[in-house]
Design a protein around this motif. Structure first.
Motif, PDB file in Angstrom:
ATOM      1  N   ILE A 119     106.180  61.708  57.590  1.00 43.93           N
ATOM      2  CA  ILE A 119     107.564  61.643  57.109  1.00 43.93           C
ATOM      3  C   ILE A 119     108.324  62.905  57.525  1.00 43.93           C
ATOM      4  N   ARG A 120     107.690  64.077  57.400  1.00 42.60           N
ATOM      5  CA  ARG A 120     108.361  65.318  57.822  1.00 42.60           C
ATOM      6  C   ARG A 120     108.689  65.281  59.308  1.00 42.60           C
ATOM      7  N   LEU A 121     107.787  64.776  60.120  1.00 46.36           N
ATOM      8  CA  LEU A 121     108.038  64.682  61.564  1.00 46.36           C
ATOM      9  C   LEU A 121     109.177  63.708  61.862  1.00 46.36           C
ATOM     10  N   LEU A 122     109.218  62.596  61.144  1.00 47.69           N
ATOM     11  CA  LEU A 122     110.327  61.662  61.325  1.00 47.69           C
ATOM     12  C   LEU A 122     111.656  62.319  60.960  1.00 47.69           C
ATOM     13  N   GLU A 123     111.669  63.064  59.864  1.00 42.20           N
ATOM     14  CA  GLU A 123     112.890  63.770  59.450  1.00 42.20           C
ATOM     15  C   GLU A 123     113.297  64.799  60.496  1.00 42.20           C
ATOM     16  N   ASP A 124     112.319  65.535  61.025  1.00 39.27           N
ATOM     17  CA  ASP A 124     112.616  66.533  62.068  1.00 39.27           C
ATOM     18  C   ASP A 124     113.186  65.864  63.315  1.00 39.27           C
ATOM     19  N   PHE A 125     112.639  64.713  63.676  1.00 39.75           N
ATOM     20  CA  PHE A 125     113.127  64.025  64.849  1.00 39.75           C
ATOM     21  C   PHE A 125     114.545  63.511  64.635  1.00 39.75           C
ATOM     22  N   GLU A 126     114.821  62.988  63.458  1.00 40.39           N
ATOM     23  CA  GLU A 126     116.177  62.544  63.135  1.00 40.39           C
ATOM     24  C   GLU A 126     117.161  63.707  63.242  1.00 40.39           C
ATOM     25  N   ALA A 127     116.730  64.888  62.803  1.00 38.99           N
ATOM     26  CA  ALA A 127     117.578  66.076  62.906  1.00 38.99           C
ATOM     27  C   ALA A 127     117.814  66.430  64.377  1.00 38.99           C
ATOM     28  N   LEU A 128     116.787  66.302  65.195  1.00 38.42           N
ATOM     29  CA  LEU A 128     116.941  66.544  66.634  1.00 38.42           C
ATOM     30  C   LEU A 128     117.950  65.575  67.251  1.00 38.42           C
ATOM     31  N   LEU A 129     117.844  64.325  66.858  1.00 40.43           N
ATOM     32  CA  LEU A 129     118.764  63.320  67.375  1.00 40.43           C
ATOM     33  C   LEU A 129     120.205  63.632  66.984  1.00 40.43           C
ATOM     34  N   ALA A 130     120.366  64.155  65.773  1.00 44.94           N
ATOM     35  CA  ALA A 130     121.702  64.456  65.264  1.00 44.94           C
ATOM     36  C   ALA A 130     122.227  65.783  65.810  1.00 44.94           C
ATOM     37  N   GLY A 131     121.356  66.545  66.460  1.00 49.08           N
ATOM     38  CA  GLY A 131     121.784  67.819  67.023  1.00 49.08           C
ATOM     39  C   GLY A 131     121.748  68.947  66.017  1.00 49.08           C
ATOM     40  N   ALA A 132     121.044  68.762  64.908  1.00 51.12           N
ATOM     41  CA  ALA A 132     120.943  69.810  63.887  1.00 51.12           C
ATOM     42  C   ALA A 132     119.962  70.883  64.351  1.00 51.12           C
ATOM     43  N   ASP A 133     120.143  72.069  63.834  1.00 52.22           N
ATOM     44  CA  ASP A 133     119.249  73.191  64.179  1.00 52.22           C
ATOM     45  C   ASP A 133     118.013  73.175  63.333  1.00 52.22           C
TER      46      ASP A 133
END
Length: 133
Positions: A119-133
Protein backbone atom coordinates in the motif's frame (compact mmCIF):
# COMPACT_ATOMS: atom_id res chain seq x y z
CA UNK A 1 0.28 -8.33 -9.53
CA UNK A 2 0.18 -11.96 -8.51
CA UNK A 3 -3.23 -12.72 -9.95
CA UNK A 4 -1.71 -15.04 -12.53
CA UNK A 5 -1.58 -17.62 -9.73
CA UNK A 6 -5.38 -17.76 -9.64
CA UNK A 7 -7.83 -19.80 -11.68
CA UNK A 8 -11.01 -18.23 -13.05
CA UNK A 9 -12.99 -19.67 -10.12
CA UNK A 10 -10.49 -18.27 -7.62
CA UNK A 11 -10.55 -14.86 -9.29
CA UNK A 12 -14.31 -14.76 -8.99
CA UNK A 13 -14.14 -15.75 -5.32
CA UNK A 14 -11.47 -13.12 -4.68
CA UNK A 15 -13.59 -10.42 -6.27
CA UNK A 16 -16.56 -11.29 -4.04
CA UNK A 17 -14.31 -11.45 -0.95
CA UNK A 18 -12.83 -8.09 -1.88
CA UNK A 19 -16.32 -6.62 -2.11
CA UNK A 20 -17.11 -8.02 1.34
CA UNK A 21 -13.90 -6.49 2.70
CA UNK A 22 -14.57 -2.97 1.45
CA UNK A 23 -18.09 -2.94 2.91
CA UNK A 24 -17.14 -4.70 6.17
CA UNK A 25 -17.04 -1.44 8.12
CA UNK A 26 -20.11 0.03 6.41
CA UNK A 27 -17.90 2.69 4.82
CA UNK A 28 -16.17 2.53 1.45
CA UNK A 29 -13.26 4.95 1.39
CA UNK A 30 -11.95 6.49 -1.82
CA UNK A 31 -8.77 4.45 -1.38
CA UNK A 32 -10.67 1.19 -1.00
CA UNK A 33 -12.86 2.01 -3.99
CA UNK A 34 -9.83 2.79 -6.15
CA UNK A 35 -8.05 -0.40 -5.12
CA UNK A 36 -11.18 -2.46 -5.74
CA UNK A 37 -11.52 -0.90 -9.20
CA UNK A 38 -7.88 -1.72 -9.89
CA UNK A 39 -8.41 -5.29 -8.73
CA UNK A 40 -11.45 -5.67 -11.00
CA UNK A 41 -9.41 -4.34 -13.91
CA UNK A 42 -6.48 -6.64 -13.15
CA UNK A 43 -8.76 -9.65 -12.86
CA UNK A 44 -10.03 -8.98 -16.37
CA UNK A 45 -13.43 -8.51 -17.89
CA UNK A 46 -14.01 -12.26 -18.07
CA UNK A 47 -14.79 -12.34 -14.33
CA UNK A 48 -18.52 -11.80 -14.02
CA UNK A 49 -20.22 -11.80 -10.64
CA UNK A 50 -23.99 -11.78 -10.34
CA UNK A 51 -25.72 -9.64 -7.69
CA UNK A 52 -26.78 -12.83 -5.88
CA UNK A 53 -23.16 -14.00 -5.70
CA UNK A 54 -22.17 -10.75 -4.01
CA UNK A 55 -24.39 -11.60 -1.05
CA UNK A 56 -22.89 -15.04 -0.49
CA UNK A 57 -19.39 -15.17 0.93
CA UNK A 58 -17.43 -17.76 -1.06
CA UNK A 59 -15.64 -20.62 0.63
CA UNK A 60 -11.91 -20.24 1.16
CA UNK A 61 -11.59 -23.86 0.04
CA UNK A 62 -11.46 -22.66 -3.56
CA UNK A 63 -7.94 -21.39 -2.78
CA UNK A 64 -6.30 -24.80 -2.86
CA UNK A 65 -2.61 -24.02 -3.28
CA UNK A 66 -0.15 -21.96 -1.28
CA UNK A 67 0.19 -19.56 -4.21
CA UNK A 68 -3.54 -18.96 -4.47
CA UNK A 69 -3.94 -18.64 -0.69
CA UNK A 70 -1.15 -16.11 -0.36
CA UNK A 71 -2.33 -14.16 -3.41
CA UNK A 72 -5.87 -13.91 -2.06
CA UNK A 73 -4.76 -13.03 1.46
CA UNK A 74 -2.36 -10.29 0.32
CA UNK A 75 -5.08 -8.79 -1.89
CA UNK A 76 -7.60 -8.82 0.96
CA UNK A 77 -5.08 -7.34 3.41
CA UNK A 78 -4.15 -4.64 0.89
CA UNK A 79 -7.81 -3.65 0.65
CA UNK A 80 -8.08 -3.66 4.44
CA UNK A 81 -5.05 -1.38 4.79
CA UNK A 82 -5.83 0.86 1.79
CA UNK A 83 -7.41 3.65 3.83
CA UNK A 84 -4.91 3.38 6.70
CA UNK A 85 -7.69 2.14 8.95
CA UNK A 86 -8.18 -1.41 10.19
CA UNK A 87 -11.42 -1.39 12.17
CA UNK A 88 -12.56 -4.45 14.15
CA UNK A 89 -14.99 -5.56 11.42
CA UNK A 90 -12.18 -5.73 8.86
CA UNK A 91 -9.79 -7.29 11.34
CA UNK A 92 -12.35 -9.99 12.14
CA UNK A 93 -12.90 -10.74 8.46
CA UNK A 94 -9.15 -11.07 7.88
CA UNK A 95 -8.78 -13.28 10.95
CA UNK A 96 -11.62 -15.55 9.81
CA UNK A 97 -10.30 -15.72 6.25
CA UNK A 98 -6.78 -16.51 7.48
CA UNK A 99 -8.15 -19.28 9.66
CA UNK A 100 -10.18 -20.71 6.76
CA UNK A 101 -7.07 -20.66 4.55
CA UNK A 102 -5.13 -22.43 7.31
CA UNK A 103 -2.33 -19.86 7.23
CA UNK A 104 -0.12 -20.38 10.29
CA UNK A 105 -0.39 -17.48 12.75
CA UNK A 106 3.41 -17.20 12.88
CA UNK A 107 3.40 -16.16 9.19
CA UNK A 108 0.90 -13.34 9.62
CA UNK A 109 3.28 -10.59 10.80
CA UNK A 110 5.40 -10.87 7.65
CA UNK A 111 2.34 -11.17 5.39
CA UNK A 112 0.74 -8.12 6.99
CA UNK A 113 4.02 -6.19 6.74
CA UNK A 114 4.23 -7.03 3.05
CA UNK A 115 0.65 -5.88 2.43
CA UNK A 116 1.26 -2.62 4.30
CA UNK A 117 4.43 -2.04 2.27
CA UNK A 118 2.45 -2.76 -0.90
CA UNK A 119 0.00 0.00 0.00
CA UNK A 120 2.85 2.43 0.81
CA UNK A 121 4.45 1.71 -2.57
CA UNK A 122 1.14 2.29 -4.34
CA UNK A 123 0.76 5.61 -2.51
CA UNK A 124 4.33 6.60 -3.43
CA UNK A 125 3.69 5.75 -7.06
CA UNK A 126 0.48 7.79 -7.10
CA UNK A 127 2.49 10.71 -5.71
CA UNK A 128 5.04 10.24 -8.50
CA UNK A 129 2.28 10.29 -11.08
CA UNK A 130 0.89 13.48 -9.58
CA UNK A 131 4.32 15.09 -9.60
CA UNK A 132 4.52 15.41 -5.81
CA UNK A 133 7.89 15.52 -4.08
Amino acid sequence: MFLRHLTAEQKKALLVLAYHMVIADDHVSDEESALLDELKHDLGVNVVVTPQELFERPSAAVFDSRESKMTALVQILSLAFADNRFPPSESEMVRDFTRELRIPAKEMPSIEAWARQHIRLLEDFEALLAGAD
